[in-house]
Design an enzyme around this catalytic site. Structure first.
Site, PDB file in Angstrom:
ATOM      1  N   GLY A   1       0.819  -1.195   0.000  1.00  0.00           N
ATOM      2  CA  GLY A   1       0.000   0.000   0.000  1.00  0.00           C
ATOM      3  C   GLY A   1       0.854   1.245   0.000  1.00  0.00           C
ATOM      4  N   GLY A   2       0.238   2.385  -0.294  1.00  0.00           N
ATOM      5  CA  GLY A   2       0.948   3.646  -0.231  1.00  0.00           C
ATOM      6  C   GLY A   2       1.385   4.162  -1.588  1.00  0.00           C
ATOM      7  N   GLN A   3       2.226   5.173  -1.565  1.00  0.00           N
ATOM      8  CA  GLN A   3       2.635   5.855  -2.783  1.00  0.00           C
ATOM      9  C   GLN A   3       4.137   5.670  -3.001  1.00  0.00           C
ATOM     10  OE1 GLN A   3       0.519   9.639  -3.373  1.00  0.00           O
ATOM     11  NE2 GLN A   3      -0.695   9.188  -1.554  1.00  0.00           N
TER      12      GLN A   3
ATOM     13  N   HIS B   1      14.104   3.926  -0.518  1.00  0.00           N
ATOM     14  CA  HIS B   1      14.890   3.064   0.358  1.00  0.00           C
ATOM     15  C   HIS B   1      16.347   3.228  -0.029  1.00  0.00           C
ATOM     16  CE1 HIS B   1      11.410   1.216   2.095  1.00  0.00           C
ATOM     17  NE2 HIS B   1      11.019   0.656   0.969  1.00  0.00           N
TER      18      HIS B   1
ATOM     19  N   ALA C   1       8.361   5.403   7.574  1.00  0.00           N
ATOM     20  CA  ALA C   1       7.289   5.094   6.621  1.00  0.00           C
ATOM     21  C   ALA C   1       6.685   3.737   6.944  1.00  0.00           C
ATOM     22  CB  ALA C   1       7.829   5.106   5.190  1.00  0.00           C
TER      23      ALA C   1
ATOM     24  N   GLY D   1       6.238  -3.656   5.432  1.00  0.00           N
ATOM     25  CA  GLY D   1       6.311  -3.272   6.839  1.00  0.00           C
ATOM     26  C   GLY D   1       6.665  -1.822   7.068  1.00  0.00           C
ATOM     27  N   ILE D   2       7.791  -1.579   7.762  1.00  0.00           N
ATOM     28  CA  ILE D   2       8.159  -0.236   8.180  1.00  0.00           C
ATOM     29  C   ILE D   2       9.592   0.090   7.758  1.00  0.00           C
ATOM     30  CG2 ILE D   2       6.634  -0.387  10.189  1.00  0.00           C
ATOM     31  CD1 ILE D   2       9.204  -0.708  11.907  1.00  0.00           C
TER      32      ILE D   2
ATOM     33  N   CYS E   1       5.455   9.678  -0.289  1.00  0.00           N
ATOM     34  CA  CYS E   1       4.101   9.318   0.132  1.00  0.00           C
ATOM     35  C   CYS E   1       3.059  10.327  -0.333  1.00  0.00           C
ATOM     36  CB  CYS E   1       4.033   9.131   1.645  1.00  0.00           C
ATOM     37  SG  CYS E   1       5.133   7.834   2.241  1.00  0.00           S
TER      38      CYS E   1
END
Length: 223
Positions: free
Chosen positions: A75-77, A81, A151, A164-165, A182
């Site tokens: 999920g997300g935009q 990383h 995030a 995850g995070i 995001c």
């Protein structure tokens, strides 16, 4: 050891290719779902890459040639990383946690908040905004300065979670300028180092391990 226990895998010392990580997660969640392996939390670091979640808008990719760009099912935009950012991939069976995705995301947020507190950082949720934020006071015009330090992006398949995070420990924050992180233009990003905290990746990995138990209440073992 019960099959319901959680394995903990650390491999952040050597950056892991993002595509390789996703493939391994998908293999893991299949075997977690059929009960042949334990749940897992995997700490990794990636080479520099932009990833697009299911809600990513093309206009938010400002510099498409800067780093590799990978579409992903989380999920997300758009997010970044790279070196200096610690990523925690949680592959957990939600049928053991009430089959409640909203509570799971809330627990991920709390995990990050509790971890940051170990370094004297007050991480906060924001209504309508994904991730964990830090209040840096007000600018010369009296406007609140809020910056994102972590995030969150998850996917759930047959009630098993993955992705995850990520926590910004000491990444090059300028690398975030190639995207609208995001989809939020009006707020920037920060890191522990940017906040004046010289914690190492190992320090944050240790804190994540310690705080996981208090939030998710599972026994853990090393692999």
């Amino acid at each position: 050891m019960s099959i319901n226990s959680v394995e903990w895998k650390d491999s952040w010392e050597i950056p892991t290719d993002y595509g390789v990580a996703v493939s391994e997660m998908e293999r893991n969640i299949a075997t977690i779902r059929d009960g042949s392996t334990r749940q897992r939390v995997w700490l990794v670091e990636h080479p520099a890459i932009y990833t697009a979640g299911t809600a990513a808008q093309p206009a938010d990719l400002l510099e498409p040639d800067r780093f590799p760009v990978l579409q992903t099912g989380r999920g997300g935009q758009y997010t970044y990383h790279g070196p200096g950012q610690l990523v925690a991939y949680a592959m957990l069976d939600l049928t053991q946690r009430g089959s409640d995705v909203r509570k799971y995301v809330h627990d991920l947020e709390q995990w990050v908040i509790d971890t940051l507190a170990e370094f004297g950082v007050q991480g906060e949720r924001r209504e309508g905004r994904v991730g964990i934020w830090v209040d840096r006071g007000r600018d010369s015009n009296g406007n609140s300065i809020e910056v994102k330090i972590a995030a969150i992006g998850v996917r759930v398949r047959r009630w098993v979670t993955y992705h995850g995070i990520s926590i910004n420990v000491e990444p090059d924050l300028e690398h975030f300028s190639g995207i609208v992180p995001c989809g939020i233009q009006e707020h920037g990003v920060t890191s522990l180092l940017d906040l004046g905290i010289t914690a190492t990746m190992a320090d944050v990995a240790h804190a994540l391990r310690n705080k996981f138990e208090t939030v998710f209440e599972n026994k853990t073992i090393d692999v």
